[in-house]
Scaffold this active site. Structure first.
Site, short mmCIF file in Angstrom:
data_model
loop_
_atom_site.label_atom_id
_atom_site.label_comp_id
_atom_site.label_asym_id
_atom_site.label_seq_id
_atom_site.Cartn_x
_atom_site.Cartn_y
_atom_site.Cartn_z
N ASP A 161 2.37 4.87 0.89
CA ASP A 161 1.62 3.80 1.57
C ASP A 161 1.48 2.61 0.62
O ASP A 161 1.90 2.68 -0.55
CB ASP A 161 0.23 4.30 2.05
CG ASP A 161 -0.22 3.56 3.32
OD1 ASP A 161 -0.36 2.32 3.27
OD2 ASP A 161 -0.43 4.21 4.35
N ASP A 219 6.72 0.21 -0.51
CA ASP A 219 6.94 -0.51 0.74
C ASP A 219 8.05 0.21 1.51
O ASP A 219 9.19 0.28 1.05
CB ASP A 219 7.37 -1.95 0.40
CG ASP A 219 7.58 -2.79 1.63
OD1 ASP A 219 7.59 -2.23 2.76
OD2 ASP A 219 7.73 -4.02 1.47
N MET A 220 7.68 0.75 2.68
CA MET A 220 8.65 1.55 3.46
C MET A 220 9.85 0.72 3.93
O MET A 220 10.88 1.28 4.30
CB MET A 220 7.96 2.17 4.67
CG MET A 220 7.42 1.17 5.66
SD MET A 220 6.35 1.95 6.87
CE MET A 220 5.64 0.53 7.68
N LYS A 268 3.41 8.82 11.59
CA LYS A 268 2.39 9.00 12.62
C LYS A 268 1.69 7.66 12.88
O LYS A 268 1.07 7.09 11.98
CB LYS A 268 1.35 10.04 12.18
CG LYS A 268 0.20 10.12 13.15
CD LYS A 268 -0.86 11.11 12.72
CE LYS A 268 -2.10 10.95 13.56
NZ LYS A 268 -2.90 9.76 13.27
N HIS A 306 4.25 1.87 16.15
CA HIS A 306 3.67 1.02 17.20
C HIS A 306 3.07 -0.27 16.64
O HIS A 306 2.70 -1.14 17.39
CB HIS A 306 2.69 1.80 18.09
CG HIS A 306 1.43 2.25 17.42
ND1 HIS A 306 0.38 2.81 18.13
CD2 HIS A 306 1.04 2.24 16.13
CE1 HIS A 306 -0.60 3.11 17.28
NE2 HIS A 306 -0.22 2.79 16.07
C1 SAM Z 1 -1.81 2.55 11.80
S1 SAM Z 1 -1.89 3.13 10.20
C2 SAM Z 1 -1.43 4.83 10.39
C3 SAM Z 1 -1.91 5.67 9.26
C4 SAM Z 1 -1.61 7.16 9.39
N1 SAM Z 1 -0.21 7.43 9.55
C5 SAM Z 1 -2.40 7.73 10.54
O1 SAM Z 1 -1.89 7.97 11.59
O2 SAM Z 1 -3.61 7.91 10.35
C6 SAM Z 1 -0.43 2.45 9.49
C7 SAM Z 1 -0.29 2.73 8.02
O3 SAM Z 1 0.93 2.10 7.57
C8 SAM Z 1 0.68 1.56 6.28
N2 SAM Z 1 1.67 0.51 5.99
C9 SAM Z 1 1.74 -0.74 6.51
N3 SAM Z 1 2.77 -1.41 5.99
C10 SAM Z 1 3.39 -0.55 5.14
C11 SAM Z 1 4.53 -0.67 4.30
N4 SAM Z 1 5.24 -1.80 4.27
N5 SAM Z 1 4.89 0.38 3.55
C12 SAM Z 1 4.15 1.53 3.58
N6 SAM Z 1 3.06 1.70 4.36
C13 SAM Z 1 2.68 0.67 5.12
C14 SAM Z 1 -0.73 1.02 6.42
O4 SAM Z 1 -1.31 0.76 5.17
C15 SAM Z 1 -1.40 2.14 7.18
O5 SAM Z 1 -1.93 3.13 6.34
C1 LIG Z 2 -3.98 6.30 14.79
O1 LIG Z 2 -3.30 5.09 14.88
C2 LIG Z 2 -3.95 4.05 15.46
C3 LIG Z 2 -5.08 4.17 16.21
C4 LIG Z 2 -5.67 3.03 16.74
C5 LIG Z 2 -6.88 3.14 17.55
O2 LIG Z 2 -7.24 4.40 17.88
C6 LIG Z 2 -8.33 4.62 18.62
C7 LIG Z 2 -8.67 5.95 18.89
C8 LIG Z 2 -9.80 6.21 19.64
O3 LIG Z 2 -10.14 7.49 19.86
C9 LIG Z 2 -10.57 5.20 20.16
C10 LIG Z 2 -10.23 3.88 19.91
O4 LIG Z 2 -10.97 2.90 20.40
C11 LIG Z 2 -9.11 3.57 19.13
C12 LIG Z 2 -8.73 2.23 18.82
O5 LIG Z 2 -9.35 1.24 19.27
C13 LIG Z 2 -7.63 2.05 18.01
O6 LIG Z 2 -7.30 0.81 17.66
C14 LIG Z 2 -5.09 1.79 16.47
C15 LIG Z 2 -3.97 1.70 15.70
O7 LIG Z 2 -3.35 0.53 15.39
C16 LIG Z 2 -4.11 -0.61 15.56
C17 LIG Z 2 -3.39 2.82 15.20
O8 LIG Z 2 -2.25 2.72 14.47
#
Ligand code: SAM
Ligand SMILES: COc1cc(-c2oc3cc(O)cc(O)c3c(=O)c2O)cc(OC)c1O
Length: 374
Positions: free
Chosen positions: A238, A259-260, A273, A277
Protein backbone atom coordinates in the site's frame (compact mmCIF):
# COMPACT_ATOMS: atom_id res chain seq x y z
CA UNK A 1 -47.35 18.66 -26.26
CA UNK A 2 -49.45 20.31 -23.49
CA UNK A 3 -52.45 18.30 -24.69
CA UNK A 4 -50.41 15.10 -24.57
CA UNK A 5 -49.25 15.89 -21.02
CA UNK A 6 -52.76 16.59 -19.79
CA UNK A 7 -53.98 13.33 -21.36
CA UNK A 8 -51.16 11.46 -19.56
CA UNK A 9 -52.15 13.14 -16.28
CA UNK A 10 -55.78 12.12 -16.74
CA UNK A 11 -54.68 8.53 -17.33
CA UNK A 12 -53.06 8.57 -13.86
CA UNK A 13 -55.58 7.88 -11.14
CA UNK A 14 -55.76 10.06 -8.02
CA UNK A 15 -54.43 7.15 -5.98
CA UNK A 16 -51.42 6.82 -8.31
CA UNK A 17 -50.70 10.56 -8.15
CA UNK A 18 -50.83 10.61 -4.36
CA UNK A 19 -48.67 7.50 -4.15
CA UNK A 20 -46.22 9.13 -6.58
CA UNK A 21 -45.96 12.24 -4.41
CA UNK A 22 -45.29 10.16 -1.31
CA UNK A 23 -42.58 8.39 -3.31
CA UNK A 24 -41.04 11.75 -4.27
CA UNK A 25 -40.97 12.89 -0.63
CA UNK A 26 -39.23 9.61 0.31
CA UNK A 27 -36.52 10.33 -2.25
CA UNK A 28 -36.06 14.08 -1.85
CA UNK A 29 -35.82 13.84 1.95
CA UNK A 30 -33.75 10.64 1.76
CA UNK A 31 -30.70 12.58 3.01
CA UNK A 32 -32.41 12.73 6.40
CA UNK A 33 -32.22 8.92 6.55
CA UNK A 34 -28.44 9.13 6.06
CA UNK A 35 -28.07 11.78 8.75
CA UNK A 36 -30.38 9.99 11.19
CA UNK A 37 -28.24 6.87 10.73
CA UNK A 38 -25.07 8.94 11.25
CA UNK A 39 -26.62 10.42 14.43
CA UNK A 40 -27.55 6.98 15.78
CA UNK A 41 -23.96 5.76 15.30
CA UNK A 42 -22.48 8.94 16.85
CA UNK A 43 -24.85 8.64 19.85
CA UNK A 44 -23.80 5.00 20.30
CA UNK A 45 -27.37 3.68 20.05
CA UNK A 46 -26.49 0.26 18.55
CA UNK A 47 -23.96 -0.36 21.36
CA UNK A 48 -26.46 0.86 23.97
CA UNK A 49 -29.12 -1.58 22.73
CA UNK A 50 -26.50 -4.34 22.69
CA UNK A 51 -25.61 -3.56 26.34
CA UNK A 52 -29.34 -3.77 27.19
CA UNK A 53 -29.45 -7.32 25.79
CA UNK A 54 -30.50 -6.37 22.25
CA UNK A 55 -33.69 -4.37 22.98
CA UNK A 56 -34.83 -1.60 25.32
CA UNK A 57 -37.69 0.78 26.05
CA UNK A 58 -37.01 4.48 25.40
CA UNK A 59 -36.53 5.30 29.13
CA UNK A 60 -34.02 2.44 29.45
CA UNK A 61 -32.24 3.51 26.29
CA UNK A 62 -32.13 7.14 27.48
CA UNK A 63 -30.65 6.09 30.80
CA UNK A 64 -27.59 4.68 29.02
CA UNK A 65 -27.05 7.57 26.54
CA UNK A 66 -25.31 10.85 27.28
CA UNK A 67 -28.02 13.14 25.81
CA UNK A 68 -28.56 16.70 27.11
CA UNK A 69 -31.91 17.05 28.92
CA UNK A 70 -33.25 19.39 26.23
CA UNK A 71 -32.79 16.70 23.54
CA UNK A 72 -34.13 13.69 25.43
CA UNK A 73 -37.77 14.18 24.27
CA UNK A 74 -36.60 14.01 20.64
CA UNK A 75 -34.96 10.59 20.75
CA UNK A 76 -38.34 8.91 20.13
CA UNK A 77 -38.59 10.72 16.76
CA UNK A 78 -35.17 9.49 15.63
CA UNK A 79 -35.90 5.93 16.77
CA UNK A 80 -39.36 5.92 15.14
CA UNK A 81 -37.93 7.00 11.79
CA UNK A 82 -35.05 4.55 11.89
CA UNK A 83 -37.43 1.71 12.82
CA UNK A 84 -39.75 2.60 9.90
CA UNK A 85 -36.66 2.49 7.64
CA UNK A 86 -35.76 -0.98 8.89
CA UNK A 87 -32.64 -0.08 10.92
CA UNK A 88 -34.14 -1.11 14.28
CA UNK A 89 -37.12 -3.21 15.29
CA UNK A 90 -40.02 -1.54 17.16
CA UNK A 91 -42.34 -3.68 19.22
CA UNK A 92 -45.34 -2.16 21.02
CA UNK A 93 -45.42 -3.09 24.71
CA UNK A 94 -47.80 -2.20 27.50
CA UNK A 95 -46.19 -0.93 30.71
CA UNK A 96 -48.37 -2.09 33.56
CA UNK A 97 -47.86 0.20 36.61
CA UNK A 98 -46.10 -1.61 39.48
CA UNK A 99 -48.19 -2.42 42.59
CA UNK A 100 -48.74 0.69 44.69
CA UNK A 101 -47.44 2.92 41.92
CA UNK A 102 -50.05 5.14 40.29
CA UNK A 103 -52.88 2.79 41.25
CA UNK A 104 -55.92 3.10 39.06
CA UNK A 105 -53.81 4.69 36.31
CA UNK A 106 -54.28 3.28 32.81
CA UNK A 107 -51.51 1.04 31.51
CA UNK A 108 -49.28 3.24 29.27
CA UNK A 109 -48.48 1.99 25.78
CA UNK A 110 -44.76 2.09 25.02
CA UNK A 111 -42.35 0.81 22.40
CA UNK A 112 -39.30 -1.39 22.78
CA UNK A 113 -36.64 -0.78 20.17
CA UNK A 114 -34.28 -3.57 19.24
CA UNK A 115 -31.37 -4.61 17.08
CA UNK A 116 -32.05 -6.42 13.81
CA UNK A 117 -29.49 -7.82 11.30
CA UNK A 118 -28.87 -4.30 9.90
CA UNK A 119 -28.21 -2.57 13.24
CA UNK A 120 -26.31 -5.57 14.61
CA UNK A 121 -23.72 -4.70 11.93
CA UNK A 122 -23.36 -1.30 13.64
CA UNK A 123 -22.42 -2.64 17.10
CA UNK A 124 -18.71 -2.01 17.92
CA UNK A 125 -16.49 -4.26 15.83
CA UNK A 126 -18.93 -3.99 12.89
CA UNK A 127 -19.08 -1.55 9.99
CA UNK A 128 -20.06 1.71 11.78
CA UNK A 129 -16.82 3.32 10.54
CA UNK A 130 -18.03 2.72 6.94
CA UNK A 131 -21.28 4.53 7.72
CA UNK A 132 -19.36 7.43 9.28
CA UNK A 133 -17.14 7.62 6.19
CA UNK A 134 -20.06 7.43 3.75
CA UNK A 135 -21.87 10.22 5.64
CA UNK A 136 -18.75 12.27 6.45
CA UNK A 137 -18.73 16.04 5.80
CA UNK A 138 -16.09 15.63 3.06
CA UNK A 139 -18.29 13.15 1.15
CA UNK A 140 -21.48 15.18 1.74
CA UNK A 141 -19.86 18.42 0.56
CA UNK A 142 -18.77 16.60 -2.60
CA UNK A 143 -22.35 15.36 -3.16
CA UNK A 144 -23.67 18.95 -2.92
CA UNK A 145 -21.47 19.76 -5.93
CA UNK A 146 -23.06 17.10 -8.17
CA UNK A 147 -25.58 19.39 -9.92
CA UNK A 148 -22.80 21.95 -10.66
CA UNK A 149 -20.45 19.11 -11.71
CA UNK A 150 -22.98 17.85 -14.27
CA UNK A 151 -23.39 21.35 -15.72
CA UNK A 152 -19.70 22.29 -15.88
CA UNK A 153 -17.37 21.03 -18.66
CA UNK A 154 -14.56 19.95 -16.30
CA UNK A 155 -12.75 17.14 -18.09
CA UNK A 156 -11.53 14.48 -15.66
CA UNK A 157 -12.26 16.34 -12.40
CA UNK A 158 -14.62 14.49 -10.02
CA UNK A 159 -17.10 16.33 -7.78
CA UNK A 160 -14.91 15.52 -4.74
CA UNK A 161 -11.97 17.41 -6.28
CA UNK A 162 -14.30 20.24 -7.34
CA UNK A 163 -15.37 20.60 -3.69
CA UNK A 164 -12.01 20.09 -2.00
CA UNK A 165 -9.36 20.90 -4.61
CA UNK A 166 -7.77 17.44 -4.36
CA UNK A 167 -8.55 13.72 -4.66
CA UNK A 168 -9.63 11.60 -1.67
CA UNK A 169 -6.21 9.86 -1.69
CA UNK A 170 -4.40 13.24 -1.63
CA UNK A 171 -6.66 14.31 1.27
CA UNK A 172 -5.76 11.18 3.28
CA UNK A 173 -2.07 12.09 2.75
CA UNK A 174 -2.27 15.23 4.94
CA UNK A 175 -5.66 15.24 6.74
CA UNK A 176 -4.90 12.80 9.54
CA UNK A 177 -8.48 12.73 10.82
CA UNK A 178 -9.83 11.83 7.37
CA UNK A 179 -6.99 9.31 6.89
CA UNK A 180 -7.92 7.62 10.19
CA UNK A 181 -11.63 7.61 9.22
CA UNK A 182 -10.91 5.98 5.83
CA UNK A 183 -8.47 3.43 7.28
CA UNK A 184 -10.92 2.50 10.05
CA UNK A 185 -13.74 2.18 7.51
CA UNK A 186 -11.72 -0.04 5.19
CA UNK A 187 -10.41 -2.10 8.11
CA UNK A 188 -13.93 -2.64 9.46
CA UNK A 189 -15.23 -3.71 6.06
CA UNK A 190 -12.32 -6.13 5.69
CA UNK A 191 -12.82 -7.61 9.17
CA UNK A 192 -16.38 -8.65 8.49
CA UNK A 193 -15.71 -9.57 4.84
CA UNK A 194 -12.66 -11.69 5.79
CA UNK A 195 -14.81 -13.84 8.07
CA UNK A 196 -17.27 -14.45 5.24
CA UNK A 197 -14.59 -15.14 2.63
CA UNK A 198 -12.93 -17.67 4.92
CA UNK A 199 -16.32 -19.27 5.75
CA UNK A 200 -17.96 -19.18 2.30
CA UNK A 201 -15.09 -19.48 -0.19
CA UNK A 202 -12.03 -20.86 1.61
CA UNK A 203 -11.32 -23.11 -1.39
CA UNK A 204 -10.09 -20.00 -3.24
CA UNK A 205 -6.86 -20.26 -1.18
CA UNK A 206 -6.26 -23.98 -1.81
CA UNK A 207 -2.81 -24.46 -3.32
CA UNK A 208 -1.81 -20.83 -2.67
CA UNK A 209 1.47 -20.53 -0.74
CA UNK A 210 2.14 -16.81 -1.11
CA UNK A 211 -0.29 -13.92 -1.54
CA UNK A 212 0.12 -10.18 -1.93
CA UNK A 213 -2.83 -8.02 -0.93
CA UNK A 214 -2.48 -5.04 -3.26
CA UNK A 215 -3.98 -1.86 -1.74
CA UNK A 216 -4.42 -3.97 1.38
CA UNK A 217 -4.60 -1.00 3.78
CA UNK A 218 -3.80 -1.86 7.39
CA UNK A 219 -3.57 -5.60 6.63
CA UNK A 220 -6.88 -6.71 8.20
CA UNK A 221 -7.76 -9.00 5.28
CA UNK A 222 -4.22 -10.38 4.89
CA UNK A 223 -4.03 -11.14 8.64
CA UNK A 224 -7.39 -12.97 8.55
CA UNK A 225 -6.20 -15.05 5.58
CA UNK A 226 -2.87 -15.84 7.28
CA UNK A 227 -4.71 -16.94 10.45
CA UNK A 228 -7.26 -19.10 8.62
CA UNK A 229 -4.77 -20.61 6.14
CA UNK A 230 -1.39 -21.02 7.85
CA UNK A 231 0.13 -22.33 4.59
CA UNK A 232 -0.26 -18.86 3.00
CA UNK A 233 2.53 -16.29 3.49
CA UNK A 234 0.97 -12.84 3.04
CA UNK A 235 2.31 -9.43 2.20
CA UNK A 236 0.44 -6.14 2.00
CA UNK A 237 1.34 -3.50 -0.58
CA UNK A 238 0.00 0.00 0.00
CA UNK A 239 1.01 3.66 -0.17
CA UNK A 240 3.74 4.80 2.28
CA UNK A 241 1.45 6.91 4.49
CA UNK A 242 -0.95 3.95 4.86
CA UNK A 243 1.56 1.23 5.83
CA UNK A 244 3.95 3.46 7.77
CA UNK A 245 3.59 2.73 11.45
CA UNK A 246 1.44 -0.39 10.90
CA UNK A 247 2.78 -3.19 13.11
CA UNK A 248 2.16 -6.72 11.86
CA UNK A 249 0.15 -8.80 14.33
CA UNK A 250 0.92 -12.11 12.58
CA UNK A 251 4.33 -13.62 11.88
CA UNK A 252 3.49 -14.49 8.27
CA UNK A 253 2.17 -11.04 7.30
CA UNK A 254 4.60 -8.38 6.15
CA UNK A 255 4.10 -4.86 4.80
CA UNK A 256 5.62 -3.13 1.78
CA UNK A 257 5.26 0.53 0.84
CA UNK A 258 4.95 1.12 -2.87
CA UNK A 259 2.90 2.10 -5.90
CA UNK A 260 0.90 -0.70 -7.54
CA UNK A 261 1.09 1.21 -10.84
CA UNK A 262 4.86 0.70 -10.79
CA UNK A 263 5.50 -2.68 -9.21
CA UNK A 264 3.68 -5.58 -7.54
CA UNK A 265 5.88 -8.07 -5.61
CA UNK A 266 5.90 -11.67 -6.98
CA UNK A 267 3.47 -14.19 -5.42
CA UNK A 268 1.29 -17.22 -6.27
CA UNK A 269 -1.80 -15.08 -5.86
CA UNK A 270 -2.58 -11.39 -5.90
CA UNK A 271 -5.64 -10.09 -4.02
CA UNK A 272 -7.38 -6.84 -4.99
CA UNK A 273 -10.24 -6.18 -2.59
CA UNK A 274 -12.33 -3.10 -3.35
CA UNK A 275 -9.42 -1.45 -5.12
CA UNK A 276 -10.31 -1.52 -8.82
CA UNK A 277 -13.66 0.27 -8.33
CA UNK A 278 -11.63 3.36 -7.40
CA UNK A 279 -9.93 3.45 -10.81
CA UNK A 280 -10.73 4.11 -14.48
CA UNK A 281 -10.76 1.26 -17.02
CA UNK A 282 -7.33 2.36 -18.35
CA UNK A 283 -5.81 2.38 -14.84
CA UNK A 284 -7.39 -1.02 -14.05
CA UNK A 285 -5.67 -2.46 -17.16
CA UNK A 286 -2.33 -1.02 -15.92
CA UNK A 287 -2.81 -2.40 -12.37
CA UNK A 288 -3.90 -5.83 -13.61
CA UNK A 289 -0.96 -5.98 -16.03
CA UNK A 290 1.41 -5.45 -13.05
CA UNK A 291 -0.50 -8.17 -11.14
CA UNK A 292 -0.19 -10.59 -14.09
CA UNK A 293 3.59 -9.95 -14.17
CA UNK A 294 3.74 -10.58 -10.39
CA UNK A 295 2.12 -14.03 -10.66
CA UNK A 296 4.14 -14.87 -13.79
CA UNK A 297 7.29 -14.36 -11.64
CA UNK A 298 5.96 -15.73 -8.36
CA UNK A 299 3.95 -18.84 -9.30
CA UNK A 300 4.85 -22.07 -11.08
CA UNK A 301 4.24 -21.72 -14.83
CA UNK A 302 0.60 -20.78 -15.42
CA UNK A 303 -0.45 -21.67 -11.84
CA UNK A 304 -0.96 -18.18 -10.39
CA UNK A 305 -4.16 -16.21 -10.15
CA UNK A 306 -5.54 -12.81 -9.29
CA UNK A 307 -8.42 -12.73 -6.80
CA UNK A 308 -10.68 -9.69 -7.10
CA UNK A 309 -13.35 -8.81 -4.52
CA UNK A 310 -15.59 -6.14 -6.00
CA UNK A 311 -19.13 -5.62 -7.25
CA UNK A 312 -20.36 -7.15 -10.49
CA UNK A 313 -23.38 -4.90 -11.04
CA UNK A 314 -26.59 -6.91 -11.49
CA UNK A 315 -25.14 -9.99 -9.85
CA UNK A 316 -26.76 -11.36 -7.73
CA UNK A 317 -30.00 -9.92 -9.07
CA UNK A 318 -31.89 -8.85 -5.88
CA UNK A 319 -33.36 -5.36 -6.05
CA UNK A 320 -31.81 -4.24 -2.72
CA UNK A 321 -28.36 -5.44 -3.78
CA UNK A 322 -28.79 -3.63 -7.11
CA UNK A 323 -29.77 -0.43 -5.27
CA UNK A 324 -26.64 -0.70 -3.08
CA UNK A 325 -24.50 -1.33 -6.17
CA UNK A 326 -25.83 1.67 -8.12
CA UNK A 327 -25.50 3.94 -5.05
CA UNK A 328 -21.87 2.82 -4.69
CA UNK A 329 -21.47 3.47 -8.44
CA UNK A 330 -22.64 7.09 -7.95
CA UNK A 331 -20.26 7.41 -5.01
CA UNK A 332 -17.34 6.17 -7.16
CA UNK A 333 -18.24 8.68 -9.88
CA UNK A 334 -18.39 11.49 -7.31
CA UNK A 335 -15.12 10.56 -5.58
CA UNK A 336 -12.88 9.28 -8.37
CA UNK A 337 -14.80 9.38 -11.69
CA UNK A 338 -14.50 5.61 -11.44
CA UNK A 339 -17.33 3.06 -11.35
CA UNK A 340 -18.86 -0.22 -10.29
CA UNK A 341 -18.75 -2.59 -13.26
CA UNK A 342 -21.03 -5.04 -15.04
CA UNK A 343 -19.59 -8.37 -16.19
CA UNK A 344 -19.01 -7.26 -19.81
CA UNK A 345 -17.03 -4.25 -18.61
CA UNK A 346 -14.88 -6.47 -16.36
CA UNK A 347 -14.35 -8.95 -19.20
CA UNK A 348 -12.99 -6.25 -21.54
CA UNK A 349 -10.51 -5.06 -18.88
CA UNK A 350 -9.36 -8.62 -18.11
CA UNK A 351 -8.71 -9.42 -21.77
CA UNK A 352 -6.85 -6.11 -22.34
CA UNK A 353 -4.62 -6.88 -19.33
CA UNK A 354 -3.65 -10.22 -20.97
CA UNK A 355 -5.69 -12.71 -18.91
CA UNK A 356 -7.27 -15.71 -20.66
CA UNK A 357 -10.24 -16.64 -18.46
CA UNK A 358 -12.07 -15.83 -15.23
CA UNK A 359 -14.69 -17.17 -12.83
CA UNK A 360 -17.26 -15.03 -10.99
CA UNK A 361 -18.83 -16.22 -7.69
CA UNK A 362 -21.61 -13.84 -6.54
CA UNK A 363 -21.36 -14.99 -2.91
CA UNK A 364 -20.58 -11.78 -0.98
CA UNK A 365 -23.83 -9.77 -1.10
CA UNK A 366 -23.28 -6.68 -3.21
CA UNK A 367 -19.78 -7.97 -4.05
CA UNK A 368 -18.48 -11.02 -5.89
CA UNK A 369 -15.26 -13.01 -5.85
CA UNK A 370 -13.65 -13.01 -9.29
CA UNK A 371 -10.75 -15.40 -9.95
CA UNK A 372 -8.65 -14.37 -12.88
CA UNK A 373 -6.20 -16.69 -14.68
CA UNK A 374 -3.28 -15.94 -17.06
C1 SAM B 1 -10.70 1.41 -1.16
S1 SAM B 1 -9.28 1.06 -0.30
C2 SAM B 1 -9.36 -0.70 -0.11
C3 SAM B 1 -8.52 -1.18 1.01
C4 SAM B 1 -8.60 -2.68 1.27
N1 SAM B 1 -8.25 -3.46 0.12
C5 SAM B 1 -9.98 -3.04 1.76
O1 SAM B 1 -10.78 -3.55 1.04
O2 SAM B 1 -10.26 -2.74 2.93
C6 SAM B 1 -8.05 1.23 -1.55
C7 SAM B 1 -6.64 1.06 -1.06
O3 SAM B 1 -5.75 1.24 -2.17
C8 SAM B 1 -4.62 1.96 -1.71
N2 SAM B 1 -3.94 2.59 -2.85
C9 SAM B 1 -4.34 3.67 -3.57
N3 SAM B 1 -3.45 3.95 -4.53
C10 SAM B 1 -2.48 3.02 -4.42
C11 SAM B 1 -1.28 2.79 -5.15
N4 SAM B 1 -0.94 3.58 -6.17
N5 SAM B 1 -0.49 1.76 -4.80
C12 SAM B 1 -0.84 0.97 -3.74
N6 SAM B 1 -1.97 1.13 -3.02
C13 SAM B 1 -2.77 2.15 -3.35
C14 SAM B 1 -5.23 2.96 -0.76
O4 SAM B 1 -4.27 3.54 0.08
C15 SAM B 1 -6.24 2.10 -0.03
O5 SAM B 1 -5.69 1.46 1.09
C1 LIG C 1 -14.45 -1.55 1.07
O1 LIG C 1 -14.23 -0.69 0.00
C2 LIG C 1 -14.95 0.45 -0.05
C3 LIG C 1 -16.07 0.68 0.69
C4 LIG C 1 -16.73 1.91 0.59
C5 LIG C 1 -17.93 2.17 1.37
O2 LIG C 1 -18.42 1.10 2.05
C6 LIG C 1 -19.52 1.23 2.80
C7 LIG C 1 -19.95 0.10 3.50
C8 LIG C 1 -21.07 0.20 4.30
O3 LIG C 1 -21.46 -0.88 5.00
C9 LIG C 1 -21.79 1.36 4.39
C10 LIG C 1 -21.37 2.48 3.69
O4 LIG C 1 -22.06 3.61 3.78
C11 LIG C 1 -20.23 2.44 2.89
C12 LIG C 1 -19.74 3.56 2.17
O5 LIG C 1 -20.34 4.66 2.16
C13 LIG C 1 -18.58 3.41 1.44
O6 LIG C 1 -18.08 4.47 0.81
C14 LIG C 1 -16.21 2.86 -0.28
C15 LIG C 1 -15.08 2.61 -1.01
O7 LIG C 1 -14.52 3.49 -1.87
C16 LIG C 1 -14.89 4.81 -1.72
C17 LIG C 1 -14.46 1.40 -0.90
O8 LIG C 1 -13.36 1.15 -1.66
Amino acid sequence: MAEEESRAKMATSSAELLQAEAELVRHSLGYLKSMALHSAVKLGIPDALHRCGGAASLPDLLSTLALPCSKRPYLSRLMKMLAVEGIFTAVAAVDVPAAGEGEGAAAAPSVRYGLNPVSRLLVSGGVSPCVLMGTSPLFLEASLRLPQWFQRDSEGEPAFAMAHGESPYAATGHDMEFNALVNEAMGSDSRYMAELVVRECGEVFTGVTSLVDVGGGNGTMATAIAKAFPHVRCSVLDLPHVVQGVVSTHESVEFAAGDMMEYVPPADAVLLKCVLHNWSDEDCVKILTKCREAIAQGAKAGAGKVIIIDAVVGSPSHSQVLEAQVLMDMQMMMLFMSKEREELNWQKIFMEAGFSHYKIQPVLGMRSIIQLYP
